[in-house]
Structure formats: structure tokens, C-alpha cells
Scaffold this motif. Structure first.
Motif, short mmCIF file in Angstrom:
data_model
loop_
_atom_site.label_atom_id
_atom_site.label_comp_id
_atom_site.label_asym_id
_atom_site.label_seq_id
_atom_site.Cartn_x
_atom_site.Cartn_y
_atom_site.Cartn_z
N GLY A 61 -44.26 2.38 -18.50
CA GLY A 61 -44.83 1.89 -17.52
C GLY A 61 -45.99 1.41 -18.05
O GLY A 61 -46.47 1.52 -18.94
N LYS A 62 -46.86 0.62 -16.94
CA LYS A 62 -48.09 0.11 -17.19
C LYS A 62 -48.90 -0.36 -15.91
O LYS A 62 -48.16 -0.59 -14.91
N ASN A 63 -50.05 0.22 -15.88
CA ASN A 63 -50.88 -0.14 -14.85
C ASN A 63 -50.27 0.47 -13.69
O ASN A 63 -50.43 -0.16 -12.35
N GLY A 64 -49.97 1.77 -13.60
CA GLY A 64 -49.30 2.40 -12.33
C GLY A 64 -47.91 2.09 -11.96
O GLY A 64 -47.27 2.65 -11.15
N LYS A 65 -47.35 1.13 -13.01
CA LYS A 65 -46.10 0.87 -12.39
C LYS A 65 -45.03 1.22 -13.45
O LYS A 65 -45.20 1.18 -14.49
N PHE A 66 -43.89 2.05 -12.85
CA PHE A 66 -42.85 2.44 -13.50
C PHE A 66 -41.78 1.48 -13.75
O PHE A 66 -41.31 0.70 -12.96
N ASP A 67 -41.32 1.28 -15.02
CA ASP A 67 -40.55 0.42 -15.55
C ASP A 67 -39.09 0.98 -15.89
O ASP A 67 -38.77 1.53 -16.89
N ILE A 68 -38.20 0.79 -14.66
CA ILE A 68 -36.99 1.41 -14.81
C ILE A 68 -36.24 0.88 -15.76
O ILE A 68 -35.26 1.58 -16.46
N LYS A 69 -36.07 -0.41 -15.94
CA LYS A 69 -35.16 -0.85 -17.06
C LYS A 69 -35.33 -0.35 -18.35
O LYS A 69 -34.63 -0.02 -19.16
N ARG A 70 -36.66 -0.61 -18.85
CA ARG A 70 -37.24 -0.29 -20.19
C ARG A 70 -37.09 1.07 -20.23
O ARG A 70 -36.91 1.70 -21.26
N SER A 71 -37.33 1.85 -19.21
CA SER A 71 -36.99 3.33 -19.38
C SER A 71 -35.45 3.75 -19.85
O SER A 71 -35.47 4.72 -20.32
N ILE A 72 -34.57 3.31 -19.00
CA ILE A 72 -33.14 3.76 -19.15
C ILE A 72 -32.84 2.71 -20.45
O ILE A 72 -31.72 3.36 -21.25
N PHE A 73 -32.76 1.61 -20.76
CA PHE A 73 -32.35 0.78 -21.78
C PHE A 73 -33.37 0.89 -22.76
O PHE A 73 -34.41 -0.19 -22.60
N ASN A 74 -33.23 1.36 -23.98
CA ASN A 74 -34.20 1.10 -25.15
C ASN A 74 -33.50 1.26 -26.22
O ASN A 74 -32.32 1.85 -26.29
N ASN A 75 -34.06 0.86 -27.30
CA ASN A 75 -33.28 0.88 -28.89
C ASN A 75 -33.41 2.20 -29.62
O ASN A 75 -32.91 2.74 -29.96
N GLU A 76 -34.51 3.03 -28.98
CA GLU A 76 -34.93 4.50 -29.68
C GLU A 76 -33.93 5.51 -29.22
O GLU A 76 -33.47 6.14 -30.29
N TYR A 77 -33.67 5.50 -27.75
CA TYR A 77 -33.08 6.68 -27.64
C TYR A 77 -31.71 6.12 -26.61
O TYR A 77 -31.73 5.20 -25.83
N ASN A 78 -30.82 7.07 -26.96
CA ASN A 78 -29.44 6.80 -25.99
C ASN A 78 -28.57 7.88 -25.45
O ASN A 78 -28.84 8.78 -26.51
N PRO A 79 -27.75 8.08 -24.55
CA PRO A 79 -27.02 9.18 -24.31
C PRO A 79 -26.14 9.44 -25.53
O PRO A 79 -25.96 10.68 -25.54
N ALA A 80 -25.34 8.62 -26.09
CA ALA A 80 -24.49 9.12 -26.99
C ALA A 80 -25.26 9.93 -28.13
O ALA A 80 -24.52 10.80 -28.72
N LYS A 81 -26.37 9.16 -28.60
CA LYS A 81 -27.06 10.15 -29.68
C LYS A 81 -27.40 11.54 -29.09
O LYS A 81 -27.35 12.86 -29.91
N ALA A 82 -27.83 11.66 -27.94
CA ALA A 82 -28.11 13.00 -27.24
C ALA A 82 -26.85 13.77 -27.18
O ALA A 82 -27.01 15.09 -27.46
N ILE A 83 -25.61 13.29 -26.64
CA ILE A 83 -24.61 14.12 -26.54
C ILE A 83 -24.15 14.73 -27.88
O ILE A 83 -23.61 15.91 -28.05
N LEU A 84 -24.22 13.92 -29.07
CA LEU A 84 -23.92 14.58 -30.11
C LEU A 84 -24.73 15.72 -30.61
O LEU A 84 -24.09 16.68 -31.42
N ILE A 85 -26.20 15.58 -30.34
CA ILE A 85 -26.91 16.60 -30.89
C ILE A 85 -26.50 17.83 -29.96
O ILE A 85 -26.65 18.87 -30.71
N GLU A 86 -26.43 17.49 -28.85
CA GLU A 86 -26.30 18.73 -27.94
C GLU A 86 -24.80 19.34 -28.13
O GLU A 86 -24.80 20.54 -27.69
N LYS A 87 -24.00 18.68 -28.34
CA LYS A 87 -22.53 19.15 -28.61
C LYS A 87 -22.71 20.20 -29.60
O LYS A 87 -22.11 21.20 -29.85
N ASN A 88 -23.47 19.87 -30.89
CA ASN A 88 -23.67 20.88 -31.79
C ASN A 88 -24.44 22.05 -31.23
O ASN A 88 -24.06 23.18 -31.97
N ILE A 89 -25.33 21.83 -30.69
CA ILE A 89 -26.15 23.18 -30.20
C ILE A 89 -25.26 23.94 -29.51
O ILE A 89 -25.46 25.17 -29.59
N ILE A 90 -24.47 23.35 -28.42
CA ILE A 90 -23.63 24.22 -27.85
C ILE A 90 -22.72 25.01 -28.57
O ILE A 90 -22.50 26.15 -28.41
#
Length: 359
Positions: A61-90
Motif C-alpha cells: 500500500g501507499k499513503n494509507g491505502k491498501f492495494d489489494i490487487k498488488r497484494s494478491i497478484f505479484n511476481n515474487e510470491y504465489n500460492p503454488a510456491k508456498a504449497i510446495l514448501i509446506e507440503k514438504n514441511i508436513i
């Protein structure tokens, strides 16, 4: 049993209630966590085993404003990457039960590995007429399909008519109200109405304008304010210009101690902070992040219950009037104390333990 608790680390609200859960469950069971970033560091201070993962989203966000699109859709993080890591942890930890606090990648990983799971959340719907619903509604529809597959969706809030997250919920059939799940046993605290304002506006740079306005008002009106910044970087910035009556606290070791002795709280709209404040019987001035429907809905309910005043980040000049109103109208304090008495009847820590023991 072995219990694995997975935490959404965007802000520390999810983290604090998951620590409360772990403190209770670990009395009889083995507990480990999945977390990342500041959340991981925070949990490790409580000497729990923490497996490191990555975010599914990253709050932006910027200047008090939450940016929902940029929060959900970004190049650095995504659910698929997290699922793979967490599957191995479990696989490595091999838990009997997984409890996920809004970390849906862990739920998908648990489902794939056929591990029983519970979901804890204060939001499975967001009532809003703003343009953000174009993104929010489809996302919530997907998440509710996952929520319905859980053994239970656990809501760390009071039942109606005092549900703080009321406008962020819909009944999907397997929900249960837990009561407030906070880090502190209120029996250990003698609550006083102190002479300082407790500001819990921290973590994200885009909220910095609120701290600047509070600092200015402290100088103008000789207000005692304790500012919990949640970040050494933010604390350093405000320290460079702070009023004599302002105490800057980068990271609080015991919010409970600060809260029990304050007059009232200034905060954004995070659910965990609101639940802690009502548990201690403290009224609030709330300033939700701009275009953050969940926080706006939480703070709308706080105002409807007349235990707080809801402001907009667009009109921070109103903060001085809200402070005067809070100091001059005892109704906010009376209603906050009434909510505190209701909170005592719903012991979230005890209830989460019963859910696990009677699964």
C-alpha cells in the motif's frame, strides 16, 4: 498428538492469536508452527519450533491505502510456491492435525497429504460496495470452497449480536465461534483507566501519517501517548521528530501491560487488536487502512456497539475531535467495559483446547 499451526504473517494479528492457541494446546500436545518473516521471528521468541515458508500474498500500500490487487497478484510470491514448501514441511513433521490461520496454501498441502485440518479465520466474506469487490468476491468464493472442506472453521470472536467481524462473515455450515483468542490471561491483569493514549499503529510505512498526526496533537494538546510501532524502522522515523509527551516503543514486549493501564486505544482495523482491546475493556479510535474492506467492516461494528469511533485515513484532521469526544463522553468506556464482561464468558483459549481434545 502433534499439532502443526500455520500462520499468515501479514501483520502480527494472526501471529498473536496463534501463539495464544499454541500456549494452550502445548500443555498436552506437541506443537510446531509454519511461518515466515517477522511472524516467524516473533513466534521463535516463545521458544516454539518454527518451519519457514513464504507468503501467498504480500500486503502492499501507499499513503494509507491498501492495494489489494498488488497484494494478491505479484511476481515474487504465489500460492503454488508456498504449497510446495509446506507440503514438504508436513511430510517432515508428520502432524496428526493441521490448524491454519488464513494460510490457505497449507490447507491445500494438508488436503493433498490427507491430514485432518481446521481453519481459523475472521473473514470468509466481505460486504462492500467498493470496486475492490471485483477482486474480493471471486477470491472469497474460492476460499469458501476450501473452508467447507475443513473439519471446522473456527472464528475467534464473540457470537451475535457482539461479533466484531460480523460484516466479514457468512454461514457456510461448519463454522463455530470460539470467543476472543488473545495472548493474555485476564486474571493476571488488574485493569486501570490510565492517563495515556495507547497507539497501536505499526508495521507498514503507509500508516506513518497517523503517527505524525498523533505526534502533532500530543504537542498541541499536551497528550501523553505511547506509540507501539511494530518496526524499528518506523520507530526511528518518528523518534526523529517526536513530542516530549510521546514515548516511542519499536516492538512491545507486553501489549497487555500497556493496554491494561491506558485510557483508550488508537489502532487500525485489525481483528486481533480489536479483540484484545475489548477483552481489556478499552474503547478505541479506529483508522482502518484505505480501501481495506475487512478492516472497514470491523471498525464499523466497533462504532455500532458504541465502544469506539471510526475515522477515515482521508480525514486525519478529525483525529483531534475524536480524541476530545472520547475524553468527554463516558459512554464509550461503559460500553467497552460491558463487552469485556461478555468476553470473560467466552474463553477462547479453553475452547480451542476442547476442540482439539474432543475432535
Amino acid at each position: 498428538m502433534k499439532i502443526l499451526i500455520s500462520v499468515c504473517g501479514e501483520g502480527l494479528g494472526h501471529t498473536t492469536r496463534c501463539i495464544a492457541m499454541g500456549q494452550e494446546i502445548s500443555k498436552e500436545h506437541d506443537v510446531a508452527y509454519i511461518a515466515y518473516g517477522k511472524s516467524k521471528e516473533f513466534i521463535e521468541k516463545y521458544n516454539y519450533k518454527v518451519f519457514e515458508t513464504c507468503p501467498e500474498i504480500k500486503l502492499t500500500g501507499k499513503n494509507g491505502k491498501f492495494d489489494i490487487k498488488r497484494s494478491i497478484f505479484n511476481n515474487e510470491y504465489n500460492p503454488a510456491k508456498a504449497i510446495l514448501i509446506e507440503k514438504n514441511i508436513i511430510k517432515k513433521y508428520n502432524p496428526d492435525i493441521v490448524i491454519s490461520d488464513c494460510k490457505y496454501s497449507t490447507i491445500v498441502a494438508s488436503k493433498l497429504l490427507k491430514i485432518p485440518y481446521y481453519i481459523m479465520t475472521n473473514q470468509n466474506y466481505t460486504g462492500t460496495h467498493k470496486k475492490e469487490k471485483i477482486v474480493v468476491y471471486p477470491v472469497m468464493k474460492i476460499l469458501n470452497a476450501i473452508n467447507k472442506s475443513a473439519k471446522n472453521v473456527i472464528i475467534p470472536d464473540l457470537p451475535a449480536p457482539n461479533t466484531i467481524c460480523q460484516y466479514n462473515l457468512k454461514n457456510i455450515g461448519n463454522s463455530m465461534y470460539l470467543g476472543p483468542l488473545i495472548r493474555y490471561d485476564l486474571k493476571d491483569y488488574v485493569v486501570n483507566r490510565g492517563d495515556y493514549i495507547l497507539s497501536i499503529i505499526g508495521g507498514f510505512e503507509y500508516r506513518f501519517g497517523i503517527l505524525e498526526e498523533l505526534n502533532k496533537l500530543a504537542e498541541e494538546k499536551n497528550l501523553k501517548i505511547k506509540m507501539v510501532c511494530g518496526s524499528h524502522e518506523v520507530a526511528k522515523k518518528i523518534n526523529n521528530k517526536k513530542s516530549k509527551t510521546v514515548e516511542v516503543i519499536p516492538v512491545a514486549k507486553d501489549i497487555g501491560l500497556l493496554m491494561k493501564n491506558c485510557s483508550f486505544v488508537v489502532c487500525h482495523g485489525g481483528h486481533s487488536t480489536l479483540m484484545e482491546a475489548i477483552s481489556f475493556g478499552k474503547p478505541m479510535i479506529t483508522i482502518p487502512d484505505l480501501d481495506h474492506p475487512e478492516q472497514e467492516n470491523n471498525t464499523k461494528k466497533i462504532q455500532e456497539l458504541k465502544c469506539g469511533i471510526q475515522l477515515s485515513h482521508r480525514n486525519l484532521n478529525d483525529l483531534k475531535y475524536a480524541i476530545d469526544e472520547m475524553n468527554n463522553n463516558n459512554i464509550y468506556f461503559k460500553n467497552a467495559e460491558k463487552l469485556s464482561e461478555i468476553c470473560k464468558k467466552y474463553n477462547g483459549r479453553e475452547n480451542i483446547k476442547n476442540i482439539i481434545d474432543n475432535r
